[in-house]
Design a protein around this motif. Structure first.
Motif, PDB file in Angstrom:
ATOM      1  N   LEU A 115      -1.385   6.109  -1.778  1.00  0.00           N
ATOM      2  CA  LEU A 115      -1.147   4.829  -1.619  1.00  0.00           C
ATOM      3  C   LEU A 115      -1.302   4.722  -3.547  1.00  0.00           C
ATOM      4  O   LEU A 115      -0.421   3.639  -3.684  1.00  0.00           O
ATOM      5  N   LEU A 118       2.993   4.752  -2.816  1.00  0.00           N
ATOM      6  CA  LEU A 118       3.488   3.403  -2.699  1.00  0.00           C
ATOM      7  C   LEU A 118       3.166   2.298  -4.038  1.00  0.00           C
ATOM      8  O   LEU A 118       4.267   1.433  -4.455  1.00  0.00           O
TER       9      LEU A 118
ATOM     10  N   ARG B  10       7.718   3.207   3.948  1.00  0.00           N
ATOM     11  CA  ARG B  10       7.227   2.323   3.030  1.00  0.00           C
ATOM     12  C   ARG B  10       6.279   1.257   4.571  1.00  0.00           C
ATOM     13  O   ARG B  10       5.044   1.272   3.814  1.00  0.00           O
ATOM     14  N   MET B  14       2.328   1.339   4.763  1.00  0.00           N
ATOM     15  CA  MET B  14       1.359   0.232   4.035  1.00  0.00           C
ATOM     16  C   MET B  14       0.069  -0.250   5.838  1.00  0.00           C
ATOM     17  O   MET B  14      -0.524  -0.537   4.860  1.00  0.00           O
ATOM     18  N   ALA B  17      -2.013   3.150   6.463  1.00  0.00           N
ATOM     19  CA  ALA B  17      -3.318   2.788   5.174  1.00  0.00           C
ATOM     20  C   ALA B  17      -4.414   2.301   5.228  1.00  0.00           C
ATOM     21  O   ALA B  17      -5.437   2.563   5.998  1.00  0.00           O
TER      22      ALA B  17
END
Lengths: 155, 107
Positions: A115, A118, B10, B14, B17
């Motif tokens: 996280l 990101l 990426r 996301m 997660a």
């Protein structure tokens, strides 16, 4: 020194690269005596960011190695509940439980450090590299906490 | 190629997660009374929601993990690029096959 390092870029991905503020740029002192040279994230003065980068990477490798075995164990259910129960009996051994405990912590850590990556790449608030270094210690603490909950329940 | 892999990495991150967050929660919840086949299969068998969840999970992991491993091999080993790419393709296929086999086994 590589071109991207000289320019103070944090990542080498063409237009996606982010520039670091001057205080955080590599001064060339870091990578001489560091065992695992962080190439994905050029060496920073900021020690916490370095821990996050290495932690994210090592946890990722460990999880990648674990995954096929995880899938194989669940696949034993193809032979019905007996097959899966026989495989689960193996996970009753304390050694396996401890390995699982480690993996649960690494999964939490990889999630939290991920996280951070990101946020680092897809946000652009002022001084965000510095701000995000404050994310590192809470991530470690949270992962250990998740591990403790797992241990308490597992035994 | 590199940019496409970067974006895939990426985007999968996301979504993962969220899935990993749920997965961790379930681990901590499920492990309370010890794991048994009856308990696991009782939750997953015939449940379209869990089937979709785990199917998506496997797909995303089979994208995310090999791309990550590829980057590490590129940066930390001196292996030729073609070898690294083959290894990572193999790893992706392994995860896909074993992963979907596991999902099929429990739903």
């Amino acid at each position: 020194m590589r071109e991207a390092e000289r320019r103070g870029n944090l990542y080498e991905f063409g237009t996606l690269s982010k520039r670091l503020p001057r205080f955080a740029r590599n001064d060339g002192l870091w990578h001489k005596d560091i065992f695992l040279k962080p190439i994905i994230m050029n060496p920073l003065r900021n020690h916490k960011s370095y821990i996050a980068a290495i932690g994210h990477r090592l946890s990722g490798i460990a999880l990648a190695i674990f995954l096929p075995f995880h899938f194989l164990l669940l696949g034993t259910a193809l032979e019905g509940a007996e097959g899966l129960d026989a495989a689960l009996a193996f996970t009753d051994s304390p050694l396996v439980k401890i390995a699982e405990w480690g993996l649960v912590m690494l999964l939490a850590l990889h999630l939290l450090f991920g996280l951070r990556v990101l946020a680092l790449e897809f946000t652009n608030w002022p001084n965000h590299a510095e701000t995000l270094s404050k994310w590192v210690l809470p991530s470690l603490v949270t992962s250990v906490f998740v591990g403790i909950i797992f241990l308490v329940h597992a035994f | 190629m590199e940019r496409r892999l970067f974006v895939l990495q990426r985007l999968s991150a996301m979504l993962l997660a969220l899935l990993v967050f749920i997965h961790l929660g379930l681990i901590l919840f499920a492990v309370r009374d010890g794991l048994s086949a009856a308990e696991i299969l009782g939750r997953t068998q015939g449940n379209i929601l869990w089937a979709t969840f785990y199917g998506l999970f496997v797909l995303l992991v089979a994208i995310h993990a090999p791309i990550g491993v590829r980057k590490v091999l590129q940066e930390w080993t001196g292996l030729p690029a073609s070898t690294i790419n083959s290894v990572c393709w193999g790893f992706a296929l392994l995860l896909l096959v074993l992963g979907f086999r596991a999902v099929a086994a429990v739903v």
